[in-house]
Enzyme design. Structure first.
Site, PDB file in Angstrom:
ATOM      1  CE1 TYR A 264      14.572  14.803  -2.827  1.00  0.00           C
ATOM      2  CE2 TYR A 264      15.328  17.013  -3.382  1.00  0.00           C
ATOM      3  CZ  TYR A 264      14.921  16.084  -2.439  1.00  0.00           C
ATOM      4  OH  TYR A 264      14.863  16.433  -1.121  1.00  0.00           O
TER       5      TYR A 264
ATOM      6  CB  ILE B 128      14.697  15.577   8.549  1.00  0.00           C
ATOM      7  CG1 ILE B 128      15.734  16.598   8.059  1.00  0.00           C
ATOM      8  CG2 ILE B 128      13.383  16.265   8.897  1.00  0.00           C
ATOM      9  CD1 ILE B 128      15.409  17.249   6.714  1.00  0.00           C
TER      10      ILE B 128
ATOM     11  CG  ASP C  45       9.819   0.336  -0.424  1.00  0.00           C
ATOM     12  OD1 ASP C  45       9.513   1.547  -0.463  1.00  0.00           O
ATOM     13  OD2 ASP C  45      10.409  -0.257  -1.339  1.00  0.00           O
TER      14      ASP C  45
ATOM     15  CG  ASN D 258      10.980  12.788   6.745  1.00  0.00           C
ATOM     16  OD1 ASN D 258      11.317  13.946   6.521  1.00  0.00           O
ATOM     17  ND2 ASN D 258      11.857  11.815   7.012  1.00  0.00           N
TER      18      ASN D 258
ATOM     19  CE  LYS E 233      11.460  15.555  -1.349  1.00  0.00           C
ATOM     20  NZ  LYS E 233      10.889  15.015  -0.113  1.00  0.00           N
TER      21      LYS E 233
ATOM     22  CB  THR F  90      21.059  14.731   7.472  1.00  0.00           C
ATOM     23  OG1 THR F  90      21.346  14.603   6.072  1.00  0.00           O
ATOM     24  CG2 THR F  90      19.818  15.575   7.659  1.00  0.00           C
TER      25      THR F  90
HETATM   26  P1  NAD Z   1      18.056  10.740   5.013  1.00  0.00           P
HETATM   27  O1  NAD Z   1      18.492  10.071   3.751  1.00  0.00           O
HETATM   28  O2  NAD Z   1      19.047  11.118   6.036  1.00  0.00           O
HETATM   29  O3  NAD Z   1      16.915   9.861   5.720  1.00  0.00           O
HETATM   30  C1  NAD Z   1      15.866   9.361   4.973  1.00  0.00           C
HETATM   31  C2  NAD Z   1      15.521   7.985   5.494  1.00  0.00           C
HETATM   32  O4  NAD Z   1      14.454   7.492   4.674  1.00  0.00           O
HETATM   33  C3  NAD Z   1      16.650   6.957   5.392  1.00  0.00           C
HETATM   34  O5  NAD Z   1      16.906   6.382   6.659  1.00  0.00           O
HETATM   35  C4  NAD Z   1      16.147   5.935   4.399  1.00  0.00           C
HETATM   36  O6  NAD Z   1      16.518   4.579   4.708  1.00  0.00           O
HETATM   37  C5  NAD Z   1      14.645   6.115   4.489  1.00  0.00           C
HETATM   38  N1  NAD Z   1      13.966   5.681   3.264  1.00  0.00           N
HETATM   39  C6  NAD Z   1      14.425   5.767   1.995  1.00  0.00           C
HETATM   40  N2  NAD Z   1      13.565   5.183   1.156  1.00  0.00           N
HETATM   41  C7  NAD Z   1      12.540   4.736   1.913  1.00  0.00           C
HETATM   42  C8  NAD Z   1      11.360   4.023   1.619  1.00  0.00           C
HETATM   43  N3  NAD Z   1      11.069   3.664   0.357  1.00  0.00           N
HETATM   44  N4  NAD Z   1      10.518   3.707   2.628  1.00  0.00           N
HETATM   45  C9  NAD Z   1      10.812   4.061   3.905  1.00  0.00           C
HETATM   46  N5  NAD Z   1      11.941   4.706   4.237  1.00  0.00           N
HETATM   47  C10 NAD Z   1      12.787   5.050   3.257  1.00  0.00           C
HETATM   48  O7  NAD Z   1      17.240  12.034   4.521  1.00  0.00           O
HETATM   49  P2  NAD Z   1      17.048  13.471   5.199  1.00  0.00           P
HETATM   50  O8  NAD Z   1      18.119  14.365   4.716  1.00  0.00           O
HETATM   51  O9  NAD Z   1      16.772  13.346   6.644  1.00  0.00           O
HETATM   52  O10 NAD Z   1      15.719  13.930   4.446  1.00  0.00           O
HETATM   53  C11 NAD Z   1      14.440  13.603   4.930  1.00  0.00           C
HETATM   54  C12 NAD Z   1      13.415  14.248   4.025  1.00  0.00           C
HETATM   55  O11 NAD Z   1      13.690  15.636   3.930  1.00  0.00           O
HETATM   56  C13 NAD Z   1      13.437  13.698   2.601  1.00  0.00           C
HETATM   57  O12 NAD Z   1      12.126  13.663   2.078  1.00  0.00           O
HETATM   58  C14 NAD Z   1      14.267  14.735   1.861  1.00  0.00           C
HETATM   59  O13 NAD Z   1      13.955  14.761   0.493  1.00  0.00           O
HETATM   60  C15 NAD Z   1      13.841  16.009   2.566  1.00  0.00           C
HETATM   61  N6  NAD Z   1      14.803  17.099   2.487  1.00  0.00           N
HETATM   62  C16 NAD Z   1      16.060  16.989   3.004  1.00  0.00           C
HETATM   63  C17 NAD Z   1      16.940  18.070   2.885  1.00  0.00           C
HETATM   64  C18 NAD Z   1      18.351  18.017   3.423  1.00  0.00           C
HETATM   65  O14 NAD Z   1      19.141  18.914   3.083  1.00  0.00           O
HETATM   66  N7  NAD Z   1      18.728  17.066   4.247  1.00  0.00           N
HETATM   67  C19 NAD Z   1      16.536  19.242   2.248  1.00  0.00           C
HETATM   68  C20 NAD Z   1      15.231  19.309   1.743  1.00  0.00           C
HETATM   69  C21 NAD Z   1      14.366  18.246   1.871  1.00  0.00           C
END
Ligand code: NAD
Length: 268
Positions: A158, A18, A65, A92, A162, A193
């Site tokens: 988690y 995302i 981080d 994010n 949220k 994703t």
């Molecule tokens: P993803 O895992 O594809 O991407 C997240 C990125 O964050 C990764 O590249 C990871 O390396 C990076 N990351 C992890 N820890 C980190 C840190 N400590 N510092 C900096 N970067 C860090 O995740 P996504 O599915 O794209 O989700 C993005 C956001 O959306 C997240 O907050 C997730 O909880 C939320 N979300 C996702 C979904 C879904 O279905 N994909 C649904 C609801 C909420």
């Protein structure tokens, strides 16, 4: 469209998924984008890939981080110094871990809390300080999740992060509004994703079956919400939680045989 021409945007956790989609969309609309990720290699390659697609250097990697408040403050300050300010921030970065409550450990608890909550909190604090110092309006967006408002099995840690993020958006909207800074949360439902496909190769079909719109969420659905909330049109929206889940969380469970309901349909 170039709604965000010249705007300075900072997105955490954006090497893929995302966050990457949001960076791409802002950059396509003329913004300068700071792309953060914990994985430095991923951050650099994602920024490089976007600049190649744009044919311009509009995306810069800011690896680090976010769970370390000093690291994230340094990244935000470097970005604001280099670009002469900061207009839009999306906190994010988030990590997910399925774990039954009875098996949860303090180590896992601390890591998820530190990335999802501490990371979000201090990213926003550092950004807000710079926006206030610059005396210009700003937009802050936080990524929550639908499991922050409906319970999901084996997701207690988690989910509580949220849920807290939704309250954080309201609290900060109240504290920062008088500076011309709005704070809103985006709450995605199941969103396709690379990560979720790794976890479940049938993710797209499985979630389409239980979502009212008959399809899973795509990154572009969440991107659209982020760009809207950051746009001039959304200037009076503050402390809102924008759910992007295709109606998945709307349904009440119904008994199979309910005499007062005419012709129960199978709503997705
Ligand atoms: P993803 O895992 O594809 O991407 C997240 C990125 O964050 C990764 O590249 C990871 O390396 C990076 N990351 C992890 N820890 C980190 C840190 N400590 N510092 C900096 N970067 C860090 O995740 P996504 O599915 O794209 O989700 C993005 C956001 O959306 C997240 O907050 C997730 O909880 C939320 N979300 C996702 C979904 C879904 O279905 N994909 C649904 C609801 C909420």
């Amino acid at each position: 469209m170039t709604r965000f021409e010249g705007k300075n945007v900072f997105v955490t956790g954006a090497g893929q998924g995302i966050g990457y989609g949001v960076c791409r969309a802002f950059a396509l609309e003329g913004a300068f984008v700071a792309l953060n990720d914990y994985d430095a290699h991923l951050a650099e390659s994602a920024a490089g890939q976007l600049n190649q697609e744009l044919g311009a250097q509009r995306v810069t990697a800011f690896p680090g981080d976010v769970s370390d408040a000093n690291v994230v403050a340094a990244l935000i300050n470097t970005c604001a110094d280099q670009r002469g300010g900061l207009d839009i921030v999306l906190a994010n970065a988030g990590i997910t871990r399925y774990m039954p409550f009875l098996e949860a450990t303090p180590e896992v608890f601390d890591r998820i809390i530190n990335v999802n909550l501490r990371g979000t909190y201090f990213t926003v604090q550092a950004a807000a300080k710079r926006m206030i110092a610059a005396g210009k309006p700003g937009r802050i967006l936080l990524t929550s999740s639908i499991v922050g408002q409906v319970a999901f099995p084996n997701f207690s840690i988690y989910s509580l992060t949220k849920a807290a993020i939704q309250m954080l958006a309201k609290s900060l909207a109240l504290e920062l509004g008088s500076y011309g800074i709005t704070v809103n949360a985006i709450t995605p439902g199941a969103t396709l994703t690379e990560r979720v496909i790794r976890e479940d190769p049938d993710y797209e079909r499985n979630w389409a079956e239980v979502t009212v719109t008959g399809r899973v969420g795509y990154v572009e659905d969440v991107v659209a919400a982020a760009l809207f909330l950051a746009s001039p049109e959304a200037r009076q929206i503050n402390g809102h939680n924008l759910v992007v889940d295709g109606g998945w969380s709307l349904r009440s469970p119904l008994p199979d045989d309910h005499p007062t309901l005419p012709d129960q349909q199978d709503y997705a």
